[in-house]
Design a protein around this motif. Structure first.
Motif, PDB file in Angstrom:
ATOM      1  N   VAL A 155       0.188   5.321   0.440  1.00  0.00           N
ATOM      2  CA  VAL A 155      -0.824   6.351   0.651  1.00  0.00           C
ATOM      3  C   VAL A 155      -0.189   7.734   0.525  1.00  0.00           C
ATOM      4  O   VAL A 155       0.997   7.922   0.798  1.00  0.00           O
ATOM      5  CB  VAL A 155      -1.540   6.229   2.018  1.00  0.00           C
ATOM      6  CG1 VAL A 155      -2.103   4.855   2.221  1.00  0.00           C
ATOM      7  CG2 VAL A 155      -0.662   6.629   3.160  1.00  0.00           C
TER       8      VAL A 155
ATOM      9  N   VAL B 265      -2.593  -0.128   5.785  1.00  0.00           N
ATOM     10  CA  VAL B 265      -2.895   1.301   5.777  1.00  0.00           C
ATOM     11  C   VAL B 265      -2.306   1.994   7.003  1.00  0.00           C
ATOM     12  O   VAL B 265      -1.816   3.117   6.916  1.00  0.00           O
ATOM     13  CB  VAL B 265      -4.415   1.535   5.698  1.00  0.00           C
ATOM     14  CG1 VAL B 265      -4.720   3.012   5.554  1.00  0.00           C
ATOM     15  CG2 VAL B 265      -5.023   0.760   4.532  1.00  0.00           C
TER      16      VAL B 265
ATOM     17  N   ALA C   3      -9.823  -1.219   3.698  1.00  0.00           N
ATOM     18  CA  ALA C   3      -8.850  -0.125   3.628  1.00  0.00           C
ATOM     19  C   ALA C   3      -9.414   1.127   4.279  1.00  0.00           C
ATOM     20  O   ALA C   3      -8.682   1.882   4.930  1.00  0.00           O
ATOM     21  CB  ALA C   3      -8.465   0.145   2.177  1.00  0.00           C
ATOM     22  N   TRP C   4     -10.715   1.331   4.138  1.00  0.00           N
ATOM     23  CA  TRP C   4     -11.356   2.465   4.832  1.00  0.00           C
ATOM     24  C   TRP C   4     -11.201   2.300   6.331  1.00  0.00           C
ATOM     25  O   TRP C   4     -10.878   3.233   7.065  1.00  0.00           O
ATOM     26  CB  TRP C   4     -12.832   2.543   4.437  1.00  0.00           C
ATOM     27  CG  TRP C   4     -13.612   3.497   5.279  1.00  0.00           C
ATOM     28  CD1 TRP C   4     -13.790   4.847   5.075  1.00  0.00           C
ATOM     29  CD2 TRP C   4     -14.322   3.196   6.494  1.00  0.00           C
ATOM     30  NE1 TRP C   4     -14.557   5.395   6.089  1.00  0.00           N
ATOM     31  CE2 TRP C   4     -14.890   4.403   6.966  1.00  0.00           C
ATOM     32  CE3 TRP C   4     -14.521   2.032   7.225  1.00  0.00           C
ATOM     33  CZ2 TRP C   4     -15.654   4.471   8.134  1.00  0.00           C
ATOM     34  CZ3 TRP C   4     -15.281   2.099   8.392  1.00  0.00           C
ATOM     35  CH2 TRP C   4     -15.829   3.309   8.821  1.00  0.00           C
TER      36      TRP C   4
ATOM     37  N   ARG D 224     -12.057  -2.515  -0.332  1.00  0.00           N
ATOM     38  CA  ARG D 224     -12.422  -1.113  -0.169  1.00  0.00           C
ATOM     39  C   ARG D 224     -12.842  -0.817   1.256  1.00  0.00           C
ATOM     40  O   ARG D 224     -12.399   0.136   1.873  1.00  0.00           O
ATOM     41  CB  ARG D 224     -13.592  -0.761  -1.100  1.00  0.00           C
ATOM     42  CG  ARG D 224     -13.151   0.121  -2.183  1.00  0.00           C
ATOM     43  CD  ARG D 224     -14.250   0.626  -3.055  1.00  0.00           C
ATOM     44  NE  ARG D 224     -13.846   0.395  -4.420  1.00  0.00           N
ATOM     45  CZ  ARG D 224     -12.720   0.892  -4.948  1.00  0.00           C
ATOM     46  NH1 ARG D 224     -11.917   1.664  -4.247  1.00  0.00           N
ATOM     47  NH2 ARG D 224     -12.390   0.617  -6.190  1.00  0.00           N
TER      48      ARG D 224
ATOM     49  N   MET E 141       0.849  -1.196   0.000  1.00  0.00           N
ATOM     50  CA  MET E 141       0.000   0.000   0.000  1.00  0.00           C
ATOM     51  C   MET E 141       0.878   1.237   0.000  1.00  0.00           C
ATOM     52  O   MET E 141       1.857   1.302   0.762  1.00  0.00           O
ATOM     53  CB  MET E 141      -0.861  -0.035   1.268  1.00  0.00           C
ATOM     54  CG  MET E 141      -1.654   1.212   1.568  1.00  0.00           C
ATOM     55  SD  MET E 141      -3.078   1.429   0.498  1.00  0.00           S
ATOM     56  CE  MET E 141      -4.184   0.158   1.124  1.00  0.00           C
TER      57      MET E 141
ATOM     58  N   HIS F  34      -9.181   5.119  -3.812  1.00  0.00           N
ATOM     59  CA  HIS F  34      -8.361   3.936  -3.546  1.00  0.00           C
ATOM     60  C   HIS F  34      -8.288   3.119  -4.816  1.00  0.00           C
ATOM     61  O   HIS F  34      -9.293   2.575  -5.273  1.00  0.00           O
ATOM     62  CB  HIS F  34      -8.988   3.142  -2.396  1.00  0.00           C
ATOM     63  CG  HIS F  34      -8.245   1.889  -2.051  1.00  0.00           C
ATOM     64  ND1 HIS F  34      -8.754   0.923  -1.224  1.00  0.00           N
ATOM     65  CD2 HIS F  34      -7.014   1.432  -2.421  1.00  0.00           C
ATOM     66  CE1 HIS F  34      -7.891  -0.067  -1.095  1.00  0.00           C
ATOM     67  NE2 HIS F  34      -6.816   0.222  -1.803  1.00  0.00           N
TER      68      HIS F  34
ATOM     69  N   ASP G 203      -4.987   9.820  -1.205  1.00  0.00           N
ATOM     70  CA  ASP G 203      -4.883   8.813  -2.265  1.00  0.00           C
ATOM     71  C   ASP G 203      -4.362   7.513  -1.690  1.00  0.00           C
ATOM     72  O   ASP G 203      -3.538   7.531  -0.771  1.00  0.00           O
ATOM     73  CB  ASP G 203      -3.932   9.301  -3.373  1.00  0.00           C
ATOM     74  CG  ASP G 203      -3.998   8.428  -4.613  1.00  0.00           C
ATOM     75  OD1 ASP G 203      -5.010   8.496  -5.342  1.00  0.00           O
ATOM     76  OD2 ASP G 203      -3.055   7.665  -4.837  1.00  0.00           O
ATOM     77  N   MET G 204      -4.845   6.406  -2.205  1.00  0.00           N
ATOM     78  CA  MET G 204      -4.324   5.094  -1.801  1.00  0.00           C
ATOM     79  C   MET G 204      -4.090   4.267  -3.066  1.00  0.00           C
ATOM     80  O   MET G 204      -4.984   4.138  -3.902  1.00  0.00           O
ATOM     81  CB  MET G 204      -5.321   4.367  -0.889  1.00  0.00           C
ATOM     82  CG  MET G 204      -5.552   5.070   0.433  1.00  0.00           C
ATOM     83  SD  MET G 204      -6.200   3.955   1.707  1.00  0.00           S
ATOM     84  CE  MET G 204      -7.938   4.139   1.478  1.00  0.00           C
ATOM     85  N   GLN G 205      -2.904   3.720  -3.177  1.00  0.00           N
ATOM     86  CA  GLN G 205      -2.568   2.814  -4.286  1.00  0.00           C
ATOM     87  C   GLN G 205      -2.200   1.488  -3.655  1.00  0.00           C
ATOM     88  O   GLN G 205      -1.260   1.424  -2.872  1.00  0.00           O
ATOM     89  CB  GLN G 205      -1.367   3.355  -5.077  1.00  0.00           C
ATOM     90  CG  GLN G 205      -1.519   4.752  -5.640  1.00  0.00           C
ATOM     91  CD  GLN G 205      -2.347   4.781  -6.913  1.00  0.00           C
ATOM     92  OE1 GLN G 205      -2.531   3.752  -7.566  1.00  0.00           O
ATOM     93  NE2 GLN G 205      -2.830   5.960  -7.286  1.00  0.00           N
ATOM     94  N   SER G 206      -2.935   0.451  -3.996  1.00  0.00           N
ATOM     95  CA  SER G 206      -2.697  -0.815  -3.310  1.00  0.00           C
ATOM     96  C   SER G 206      -2.579  -1.973  -4.284  1.00  0.00           C
ATOM     97  O   SER G 206      -3.055  -1.920  -5.421  1.00  0.00           O
ATOM     98  CB  SER G 206      -3.849  -1.120  -2.347  1.00  0.00           C
ATOM     99  OG  SER G 206      -5.037  -1.382  -3.069  1.00  0.00           O
TER     100      SER G 206
END
Lengths: 158, 340, 565
Positions: B192, B298, B231-232, B228, B190, B271, B207-210
């Motif tokens: 962020v 995260v 990650a939230w 989703r 991840m 995300h 922003d999140m790139q996973s």
């Protein structure tokens, strides 16, 4: 213990039942009237799982006294469908995987329906504002926002 | 007042199933006379999609359309024992139990069809659309419905199956900790992006790139739901919620959602998810359980991003504006690194 | 396959990776099939535990401790009993078996927690009486009228304070507020290689201290159960539990009722996240039904869900890494404290799960850990999403960034450098398989525009592992620190080391030769054979132990060292 008769309209049908002293509308609808769609999440007015509309306005039924809806028009998630035909929001929630545990869903749908009734073409920020009082612990909100926008933008199935 | 951007990375793996094993799951599968199947479980659907994923697994294994399968859970009178829905064990353990039960039921169904078609059961295949036919000769065919009716009313066969999946309990060595924790692991990475306001201390995740490796995405939308939502929740863990904001003192404990804060729909970070699949040797169709590991990367990614943004290391979760401001003060002002 | 909505974020499936390990030619698996239950969700018809109506339903609410730690001198329920609508007030005397630990069903640990406390309370919110009344409001009012005479005791809230000699005893069945493992140690050890020797030869030593505060699972549906008399002298219980048979078994034990008389119904739960396994509501609701003959609902309100309901326990981790200048971590030492709160529940097991996870997804030749399950005077902890793992992964990954900064390396490249690969030996002495950490890191780097140098772009989980990395360390330093006396070590506590049965579906692991322990443990068997051990473990029989030598599967009881009668 003196109960109070309450006569009102629920999802378009005339209803009458007796409320216990101090009973809130959520508990009254669930236990005395038998509409189990609105849910108890906090009893403190902070989670939105109990959201209904009263005379068209979204209200937190856990904070409303049952007897206060005398003569009023109450709508819950149970009233979204017309007969066997689902509301487009209900279809969109299914198509967009906008529910996991489903516990916040009835309240969420009531808020979404109230939004579209007053603003048929909301933007993302309008949708966010409208559902800000409905907590969801499962989905992270994106699929819910997507489902509501899909209906608003005419991209959802009827 | 300046808003500083920062990026942070984390990578993790996650053990699938109850640690050390010893957690059985059972399933019962049976057909009604019309060839419609019920999968009886006592597994719990918390929203993660237990009923849905076991339905697809059963349908796949039986070789029938998913519309012809219904998962019934949970009733202790009708559902056989299951350890429970926790430890990311559901898909792995219950999925395997459902496969075993479905295989047994499928075999009886094929034998019933074989008797009707006067062929060997080993020569039959299912088309996944409700038909059973001879391999390579689609015209020599019978519907699953007809096979079930024949089984029930003429042949006297029960199209039913039982399945149990149990990894034997592992020992733990008291001196070295040697043990067999689980048989398979999921993975995640991840990155962020945060924005830190050096006047208010507020941290926004922007922003999140996973990348998540899940064995096999048995249902891509259910997997996406978990990733989703998880990650939230990880974002919330990192910078919003706690039951004890001044741990280890118990002061100012929240008792409602006004004081137990979580990100709302207006706080979301986009995300962008990539899903990788390296099947587990003993997973149902290779599947691992994504339900828990989705949140974990995260938390450290956010604290690493805060350091990148303002030069403050927060080693004490959750990140709060107070901690950020105290940290900035302690180092004499924000020191953005923006190294990633 | 890309799913790009005009406003929403992206999901992509990297089918190209590991493609040769998959057959994607499936029929129903792999399809985005609509959820079986979602029509019920959107119509409000999904039946959660409370979505069942009963005639004459009674409501239960508990009177609770306002103190962190106190002895109970007297519970006076007389005023509560006289209040309007009150049908019955229960105390600990009414509970047939008023002591349990959740994992007793797995034979792990000593019973330590009452359903309704009678002699002592160890956290704010601990229940001492249950009022059953016609309405929830009446039950709430009467619960406030339960009068308890308390003798307030000193309390302790910090894990490192709680384990010091002289600290208030939160749970006096364990010395110094620490769960006892294997009947032998006050913590679980992980020993792999020799970290102290390794530290002497490294370029950098990097230390860190990490703390994670407790977190509520906070499902939108609170925990609860409704019990009612059913036909044929049985009880039905609608429950929000995450583990139907766990809850049924706990109720059967504490109420001393055969499990065949209990009918549990659930399976549709409004979020759990680990907070609905503690099985507190079912026994109390059923007890209420047994004693009143009427349906009884016991559910937490939100304030209780938040502060009485067990959270994810706080964790404190100290990590010390020995790092070479090129970024290779050659030694990693952990001291970990799980804050279990006032009672054990599942925390004892979390420590084992955490230890089995160390040192994270990295191949590190020397690993040491001491992990403690510590009791404090706060709400007991329980499972939550990532149980046993979330806290230590936060610590590890924050620590990795400190290492990257120390050696001047890109943080993603540092992960890839140290990542475990197929065939590597792990610190709990099992072979790494089916790894994918490197690929996940590479995918993220690419998406986020972080350029990796060619060496790290070319790395894979399938290459570079095994070989010398598959070997166990030549020497492992062990110790008897934290030895506890006075707990009967069972015949199962001493083992030959490897698992007794091969794991189904996995290639049979060659049993690694055990390292000879130090001379401080004379009771340990001498040099280990390299071949798989016999099924019956070697043990020195306790003269008082007349049980036959064990064969067959391992039992949880050997982890705690406590045999159940």
């Amino acid at each position: 213990m003196a109960k109070t008769p309450v006569t009102f309209t629920l999802n378009g049908s005339a209803k009458a039942a007796f409320a216990n002293p101090g009973q809130n509308l959520l508990d009254f609808l669930r236990r005395e009237v038998g509409d189990l769609a609105p849910k108890y999440g906090c009893g403190q007015g902070t989670c939105g799982a109990c959201t209904v509309t009263i005379d068209g306005e979204t209200m937190l039924s856990c904070l409303v006294l049952a007897q206060a809806v005398e003569g009023q028009d109450v709508r819950t998630a149970s009233g979204l469908a017309t007969g066997a035909t689902l509301d487009p929001l209900q279809v969109a929630f299914m198509d967009h995987f906008a529910a996991q545990c489903g516990y916040c869903t009835p309240g969420m749908l009531v808020s979404a329906r109230a939004l579209l009734d007053r603003n048929p073409r909301p933007g993302r920020e309008d949708v966010i504002e409208a559902i800000s009082g409905n907590l969801c612990r499962c989905t992270g909100y994106e699929p819910i926002i997507a489902a509501i926008l899909a209906v608003a933008n005419g991209k959802a199935r009827a | 007042m300046t808003v500083h951007k920062g990026r942070g990375f984390a990578a993790i793996n996650y053990p699938i199933g109850m640690n050390l094993g010893g957690d059985p799951s059972q399933a019962l599968v049976h057909s009604n006379p019309d060839g419609k199947f019920t999968v009886a479980l006592s597994a719990i659907d918390l929203g993660q999609g237990m009923k849905s994923v076991t339905r697809q697994i059963a349908a796949e294994t039986l070789g029938v359309p998913v519309e012809d399968v219904y998962v019934d859970t949970a009733d202790s009178d009708t559902g056989p024992h299951d350890m429970g829905s926790f430890a990311s064990r559901g898909t792995h353990r219950m999925g395997n139990a459902v496969i075993r039960a479905s295989e047994e039921a499928r075999q009886v169904m094929l034998e019933a069809a074989a008797e009707e078609l006067e062929v060997d059961a080993g020569d039959l295949v299912t088309d996944g659309k409700g038909n059973i036919h001879v391999r390579g000769a689609a015209s020599r065919s019978i519907t699953t419905m007809a096979a079930a009716q024949a089984a029930q009313f003429r042949q006297g066969r029960t199209i039913a199956g039982r399945g149990i999946f149990l990894i034997p309990l592992s020992e733990v060595d008291p001196e070295t900790g040697e043990m067999s924790p689980v048989t398979t692991f999921a993975h995640a990475a991840m990155l962020v992006t945060v924005e830190v306001d050096d006047e208010t201390g507020e941290v926004a995740v922007t922003d999140m790139q996973s990348a998540y490796e899940v064995g096999r995405a048995l249902n891509p939308k259910l997997v996406e739901q978990q990733l989703r939502g998880g990650a939230w929740m990880g974002m919330s863990h990192a910078a919003w919620e706690t039951t004890e904001p001044y741990y280890p003192t118990r002061d100012h404990r929240p008792e409602d959602f006004n004081t137990y804060i979580m990100p709302g729909p207006g706080d979301l970070a986009p995300h962008h998810i990539s899903i990788l699949e390296r099947p587990a040797a003993d997973g149902p169709y290779g599947g691992k359980g994504p339900g828990e590991m989705c949140a974990n990367p995260v938390l450290p990614a956010v604290v690493n991003a805060v350091y990148d943004a303002v030069g403050v290391r927060i080693d004490d979760l959750p990140v709060t504006p107070e901690k950020v401001l105290r940290g900035i003060q302690a180092i004499g002002g924000a020191k953005p690194r923006q190294a990633l | 396959m890309n799913d790009m909505t005009s406003e929403g974020p992206m999901v992509e499936f990297r089918k190209d990776l590991f493609a040769d390990e998959r057959d994607d030619n499936l029929n129903e698996v792999g399809k985005p099939t609509r959820r079986q239950d979602i029509l019920g969700h959107v119509t409000g018809r999904s039946p959660f535990f409370d979505d069942h109506l009963f005639n004459g339903l009674l409501h239960m609410r508990c009177a609770r401790s306002p103190h962190h730690h106190a002895r109970i001198r007297r519970i006076d329920t007389s005023a509560a009993e006289k209040m309007p609508g009150v049908v019955r007030v229960l105390t600990g005397r009414d509970v047939p078996v008023n002591l349990n630990t959740l994992l007793s069903l797995l034979d792990f640990g000593l019973d330590d927690e009452p359903l309704l406390s009678e002699t002592k309370v160890a956290y704010i919110g601990e229940p001492v009486a249950a009022v059953i009344a016609e309405t929830e409001a009446q039950a709430r009012a009467a619960a406030s009228a339960v009068h308890v005479e308390w003798e307030v005791l000193p309390h302790v809230l910090d894990v490192e304070e709680a384990i010091k000699p002289g600290a208030p005893a939160v749970l006096d069945i364990y010395p110094n507020n620490k769960f006892v493992y294997h009947g032998k140690y006050d913590h679980q050890k992980l020993r792999y290689g020799d970290v102290d020797a390794a530290f002497r030869g490294v370029d950098h030593v990097v230390e860190g201290r990490y703390q994670m505060s407790p977190i509520e699972q906070a499902p939108i549906e609170t925990c609860g159960a409704i019990a009612a008399p059913e036909q044929n002298d049985r009880y039905v219980c609608y429950t929000s539990t995450q583990a139907l048979f766990f809850s049924l078994g706990t109720a059967a034990k504490m109420l001393k009722i055969p499990s065949s008389r209990l009918h549990f119904i659930g399976g549709t739960v409004g979020g759990g996240f680990g907070g609905k396994v503690d099985s507190i509501h079912e026994p109390l609701a059923i007890l209420g039904t047994m004693l009143t003959g009427r349906p009884v609902k016991y559910a937490w309100d939100r304030a209780e869900e938040m502060q009485v309901g067990a959270p994810r326990g706080a964790e404190r981790w100290y990590i010390t890494d020995g790092v070479m200048a090129n970024g290779r971590i050659v030694a990693r030492k952990f001291i970990g404290y799980f804050d279990a709160g006032a009672y054990t529940r599942l925390s004892s097991y979390a420590i084992i799960k955490g230890v089995g996870h160390l040192p994270g997804p990295y191949t590190i030749p020397n690993v040491y850990a001491d992990v403690f399950c510590v009791y404090t005077n706060r709400t007991p902890a329980t499972a939550m999403r990532g149980f046993g793992i979330t806290g230590v992964d936060f610590a590890i990954e924050a620590h990795m960034d400190k290492i990257a900064e120390t050696v001047g390396m890109n943080p993603i490249e540092l992960r890839i450098l140290n990542a475990y690969r197929d065939g590597d030996m792990k610190a709990h002495r099992r072979e790494a398989k089916n790894c994918a950490l490197i690929e996940c890191a590479q995918v993220v780097a690419e998406k986020a525009g972080v350029t990796l140098s060619p060496e790290f772009k070319a790395a894979t989980s399938m290459t570079g592992g095994g070989g010398a990395r598959a070997a166990l360390p030549a020497f492992t330093a062990t110790d008897e620190d934290g030895r506890v006396e006075g707990f009967a070590a069972t015949s199962y506590a001493k083992k030959s080391g490897a698992s007794s049965a091969p794991v189904p579906g996995a290639a049979p692991a060659s049993r690694p030769a055990r390292v000879q322990a130090s001379a401080q443990s004379p009771a340990r068997p001498a040099a280990q054979p390299a071949s798989p051990p016999s099924a019956a473990p070697v043990h020195t029989a306790d003269p008082a132990d007349k049980k036959p030598a064990r064969s067959g599967a391992m039992r949880f009881s050997s982890l705690s060292g406590f045999r159940r009668r």
